[in-house]
Design a protein around this motif. Structure first.
Motif, PDB file in Angstrom:
ATOM      1  N   ASP A  50      48.057  35.947  33.292  1.00  0.00           N
ATOM      2  CA  ASP A  50      48.286  35.577  34.694  1.00  0.00           C
ATOM      3  C   ASP A  50      48.335  34.060  34.848  1.00  0.00           C
ATOM      4  O   ASP A  50      49.165  33.521  35.587  1.00  0.00           O
ATOM      5  CB  ASP A  50      47.171  36.137  35.591  1.00  0.00           C
ATOM      6  CG  ASP A  50      47.329  37.637  35.817  1.00  0.00           C
ATOM      7  OD1 ASP A  50      48.420  38.160  35.511  1.00  0.00           O
ATOM      8  OD2 ASP A  50      46.363  38.269  36.283  1.00  0.00           O
TER       9      ASP A  50
ATOM     10  N   PHE B 299      41.188  33.341  37.949  1.00  0.00           N
ATOM     11  CA  PHE B 299      42.044  34.417  37.447  1.00  0.00           C
ATOM     12  C   PHE B 299      41.204  35.372  36.606  1.00  0.00           C
ATOM     13  O   PHE B 299      40.038  35.089  36.286  1.00  0.00           O
ATOM     14  CB  PHE B 299      43.143  33.833  36.543  1.00  0.00           C
ATOM     15  CG  PHE B 299      44.137  32.948  37.250  1.00  0.00           C
ATOM     16  CD1 PHE B 299      45.363  33.448  37.638  1.00  0.00           C
ATOM     17  CD2 PHE B 299      43.846  31.608  37.504  1.00  0.00           C
ATOM     18  CE1 PHE B 299      46.302  32.625  38.266  1.00  0.00           C
ATOM     19  CE2 PHE B 299      44.775  30.787  38.142  1.00  0.00           C
ATOM     20  CZ  PHE B 299      46.000  31.303  38.521  1.00  0.00           C
ATOM     21  N   THR B 300      41.849  36.514  36.208  1.00  0.00           N
ATOM     22  CA  THR B 300      41.163  37.435  35.298  1.00  0.00           C
ATOM     23  C   THR B 300      41.793  37.460  33.918  1.00  0.00           C
ATOM     24  O   THR B 300      41.229  38.040  32.996  1.00  0.00           O
ATOM     25  CB  THR B 300      41.166  38.883  35.834  1.00  0.00           C
ATOM     26  OG1 THR B 300      42.520  39.266  36.036  1.00  0.00           O
ATOM     27  CG2 THR B 300      40.394  38.995  37.131  1.00  0.00           C
ATOM     28  N   SER B 301      42.973  36.861  33.754  1.00  0.00           N
ATOM     29  CA  SER B 301      43.605  36.919  32.433  1.00  0.00           C
ATOM     30  C   SER B 301      44.404  35.661  32.128  1.00  0.00           C
ATOM     31  O   SER B 301      44.904  34.987  33.039  1.00  0.00           O
ATOM     32  CB  SER B 301      44.532  38.134  32.330  1.00  0.00           C
ATOM     33  OG  SER B 301      45.758  37.854  32.978  1.00  0.00           O
TER      34      SER B 301
ATOM     35  N   SER C 118      55.490  28.569  40.290  1.00  0.00           N
ATOM     36  CA  SER C 118      54.193  29.120  40.704  1.00  0.00           C
ATOM     37  C   SER C 118      54.141  29.353  42.212  1.00  0.00           C
ATOM     38  O   SER C 118      54.580  28.516  43.002  1.00  0.00           O
ATOM     39  CB  SER C 118      53.070  28.157  40.295  1.00  0.00           C
ATOM     40  OG  SER C 118      51.865  28.532  40.944  1.00  0.00           O
TER      41      SER C 118
ATOM     42  N   SER D 234      51.594  32.454  33.971  1.00  0.00           N
ATOM     43  CA  SER D 234      52.725  32.567  34.892  1.00  0.00           C
ATOM     44  C   SER D 234      52.686  31.471  35.963  1.00  0.00           C
ATOM     45  O   SER D 234      53.652  31.275  36.703  1.00  0.00           O
ATOM     46  CB  SER D 234      52.769  33.960  35.530  1.00  0.00           C
ATOM     47  OG  SER D 234      51.703  34.126  36.425  1.00  0.00           O
ATOM     48  N   HIS D 235      51.567  30.740  36.038  1.00  0.00           N
ATOM     49  CA  HIS D 235      51.453  29.656  37.033  1.00  0.00           C
ATOM     50  C   HIS D 235      51.386  28.270  36.403  1.00  0.00           C
ATOM     51  O   HIS D 235      51.639  27.272  37.073  1.00  0.00           O
ATOM     52  CB  HIS D 235      50.205  29.865  37.892  1.00  0.00           C
ATOM     53  CG  HIS D 235      50.282  31.074  38.770  1.00  0.00           C
ATOM     54  ND1 HIS D 235      50.939  31.081  39.981  1.00  0.00           N
ATOM     55  CD2 HIS D 235      49.812  32.334  38.597  1.00  0.00           C
ATOM     56  CE1 HIS D 235      50.855  32.278  40.527  1.00  0.00           C
ATOM     57  NE2 HIS D 235      50.173  33.068  39.710  1.00  0.00           N
TER      58      HIS D 235
ATOM     59  N   THR E 141      40.791  41.111  40.873  1.00  0.00           N
ATOM     60  CA  THR E 141      41.655  42.256  40.564  1.00  0.00           C
ATOM     61  C   THR E 141      41.958  43.063  41.827  1.00  0.00           C
ATOM     62  O   THR E 141      43.112  43.414  42.091  1.00  0.00           O
ATOM     63  CB  THR E 141      40.970  43.165  39.521  1.00  0.00           C
ATOM     64  OG1 THR E 141      40.695  42.380  38.355  1.00  0.00           O
ATOM     65  CG2 THR E 141      41.852  44.341  39.138  1.00  0.00           C
TER      66      THR E 141
ATOM     67  N   CYS F 288      45.555  38.836  43.735  1.00  0.00           N
ATOM     68  CA  CYS F 288      46.115  37.483  43.778  1.00  0.00           C
ATOM     69  C   CYS F 288      45.095  36.528  43.177  1.00  0.00           C
ATOM     70  O   CYS F 288      43.909  36.843  43.124  1.00  0.00           O
ATOM     71  CB  CYS F 288      46.406  37.068  45.225  1.00  0.00           C
ATOM     72  SG  CYS F 288      44.975  37.192  46.324  1.00  0.00           S
ATOM     73  N   PRO F 289      45.545  35.359  42.679  1.00  0.00           N
ATOM     74  CA  PRO F 289      44.558  34.366  42.230  1.00  0.00           C
ATOM     75  C   PRO F 289      43.720  33.892  43.425  1.00  0.00           C
ATOM     76  O   PRO F 289      44.231  33.819  44.543  1.00  0.00           O
ATOM     77  CB  PRO F 289      45.406  33.220  41.677  1.00  0.00           C
ATOM     78  CG  PRO F 289      46.815  33.481  42.084  1.00  0.00           C
ATOM     79  CD  PRO F 289      46.930  34.901  42.531  1.00  0.00           C
TER      80      PRO F 289
END
Ligand code: TXA
Ligand code: MG
Length: 326
Positions: A68, A63-65, A101, A71-72, A129, A133-134
Motif C-alpha cells: 500500500d 498503513f498496514t502493508s 498518490s 502505491s503512494h 483495514t 484508507c491510509p
C-alpha cells in the motif's frame, strides 16, 4: 465524546466515523494518534483545527502493508531494508511521494515528500483495514503539549473535538516514532525515537546523522518548544528545591532537598521515578505520563535528574530539552 474499549464492534464503528470524515483517537505502540482519512481534505483540516496546529506541519500516514505504501511513495533499497527490519514498529520514513498518490496535499503540507509508517498495534492496523484508507494521525493532543500515552490523556486534551477514542491501555513505547528522512541520498534522523541511530546503522551499514533542529527546515514539526508541560522544567538536577517536583531516574540516594531533607521523603504528589533500575525503556514509557502527574501549579518547576545520552536516552533527552526550552 465516546471513549470506548477497542473491540471488533467499536473498531467498525470508528472506521465508519473515519469514512464519514470524522476524527478517531487511535492507540499505537508509540503514543495515541488523532486519526482521519488521509485522502479527505476536510477531515485533515479538522485535525489541524482540533490540535490548534500550524498548518505547515505535515502529518504521518499510517498503513498496514508495504505494498500500500508503495502505491503512494517511492521506496528505495534503504527504505525496503529498514521496512523489513523495523515494521511494523516505531519508525517513520520520509519518502518521495508519487504524483499519482491520492493522499491530500494538506497531509504533506504541500511538500513533495510523504511520512509513512506501519504501527505495531493490532487495533491501529485493524482500524486502518476497516476504514479502507491510509490514516493520517499526529499525536492526539493540543499542539505544543505533551503527547498522550493513555486514552484518558486524549480525552483530557481534546475533549469533544474527537468523535471517538478507541481505548486500548497505555502505549508500550511511550515516545513518538523515530523519523528518518530518506527522500535524498543523504539520509538523516529528524526525530530520535525508540529505533536508535545504532539500530538503523546496523541495517544500512552506514552511520546516519541526527539533523539539528534549528537548521532543518525540512522538519517544520521540529519546533524547539514542543513537548511542553505548563510548569518550567529544570534539567540535570543534582538536588531539588522544596517547592519543586522531582522527576527522578535511577537511584535517588544522593538527592537532597535544598535547606535540608531527603528527596525520597517528598510527598507522593511531588516525586516520580522514571525507572528505579535505570532502565531507559521503562523511562521512555513513563516519561509523558509522569511529566503530566508533576505538572501542577503549586510546583515552581519540575527538576529532572540526568539521563544518560545513549541509545534510547537520546530520544528521552530530546523530548526533555524541548519541554525545558522556553
Ligand atoms: O509515533 C508517532 O509518530 C505518532 C503516532 C500517532 O504514529 N505520530 C506523531 O505524529 O508523532 P506528529 O504529527 O505529532 O509528528 C510527525 C512529525 C512532525 O514533526 C512532522 O513535522 C514530521 O513528522 N513530518 C511529517 N511529514 C513530514 C515530511 N514530509 N517531511 C518532514 N517531516 C515530516
Ligand atoms: Mg506531536
Amino acid at each position: 465524546m465516546g471513549l470506548v474499549a477497542a473491540n471488533v464492534k467499536t473498531i467498525e464503528k470508528a472506521a465508519r466515523i473515519i469514512r464519514d470524515g470524522g476524527l478517531v483517537g487511535m492507540p499505537t505502540e508509540t503514543v495515541y494518534g488523532l486519526a482521519a482519512d488521509a485522502t479527505d481534505g476536510n477531515a485533515i483540516a479538522r485535525i489541524f483545527e482540533a490540535k490548534g496546529r500550524p498548518s505547515f506541519n505535515p502529518l504521518i500516514c499510517h498503513f498496514t502493508s508495504i505494498a500500500d505504501i508503495q502505491s503512494h511513495a517511492h521506496m528505495d533499497d534503504r527504505a525496503r531494508a529498514l521496512a523489513q527490519a523495523f515494521w511494523p514498529g516505531p519508525l517513520t520514513m520520509i519518502l518521495n511521494r508519487r504524483s499519482t498518490s491520492s493522499i491530500h496535499d494538506l497531509v504533506t503540507a504541500g511538500l513533495p515528500t510523504l511520512a509513512v509508517r506501519i504501527p505495531n498495534h493490532a487495533t491501529a492496523r485493524d482500524l486502518i483495514t476497516a476504514a479502507g484508507c491510509p490514516l493520517a494521525a499526529p499525536s492526539a493532543n493540543i499542539s505544543g503539549t505533551l503527547s498522550p500515552t493513555s486514552p484518558a490523556h486524549v480525552a483530557a486534551s481534546l475533549g469533544d473535538k474527537v468523535d471517538m477514542i478507541l481505548a486500548a491501555g497505555t502505549a508500550s513505547v511511550g515516545l513518538e516514532s523515530t523519523v528518518i528522512d530518506l527522500s535524498t541520498d543523504t539520509a538523516a534522523i529528524l526525530r530520535p525515537g525508540a529505533i536508535t541511530a545504532e539500530d538503523i546503522a546496523a541495517i544500512l551499514g552506514t552511520e546516519i546523522p541526527y539533523a539539528t533542529t534549528s537548521s532543518d527546515i525540512k522538519a517544520p514539526g521540529m519546533l524547539l518548544k514542543h513537548y511542553a508541560p505548563d510548569t518550567p522544567v529544570r534539567l540535570n538536577a543534582i538536588d531539588v528545591n522544596p517547592t519543586e517536583a522531582l522527576l527522578a531516574f535511577g537511584s535517588t540516594t544522593f538527592m537532597g532537598v535544598k535547606g535540608g531533607g531527603h528527596a525520597k521523603d517528598l510527598p507522593d504528589t511531588q516525586i516520580r521515578n522514571l525507572s528505579e533500575n535505570g532502565d531507559l525503556f521503562e523511562a521512555a514509557a513513563n516519561l509523558f505520563a509522569m511529566l503530566r502527574d508533576l505538572d501542577r501549579p503549586e510546583h515552581s518547576a519540575i527538576a529532572v535528574m540526568n539521563i544518560p545520552n545513549t541509545s534510547l536516552g537520546i530520544a528521552i533527552n530530546d523530548r526533555l530539552q524541548r519541554a525545558a526550552s522556553s
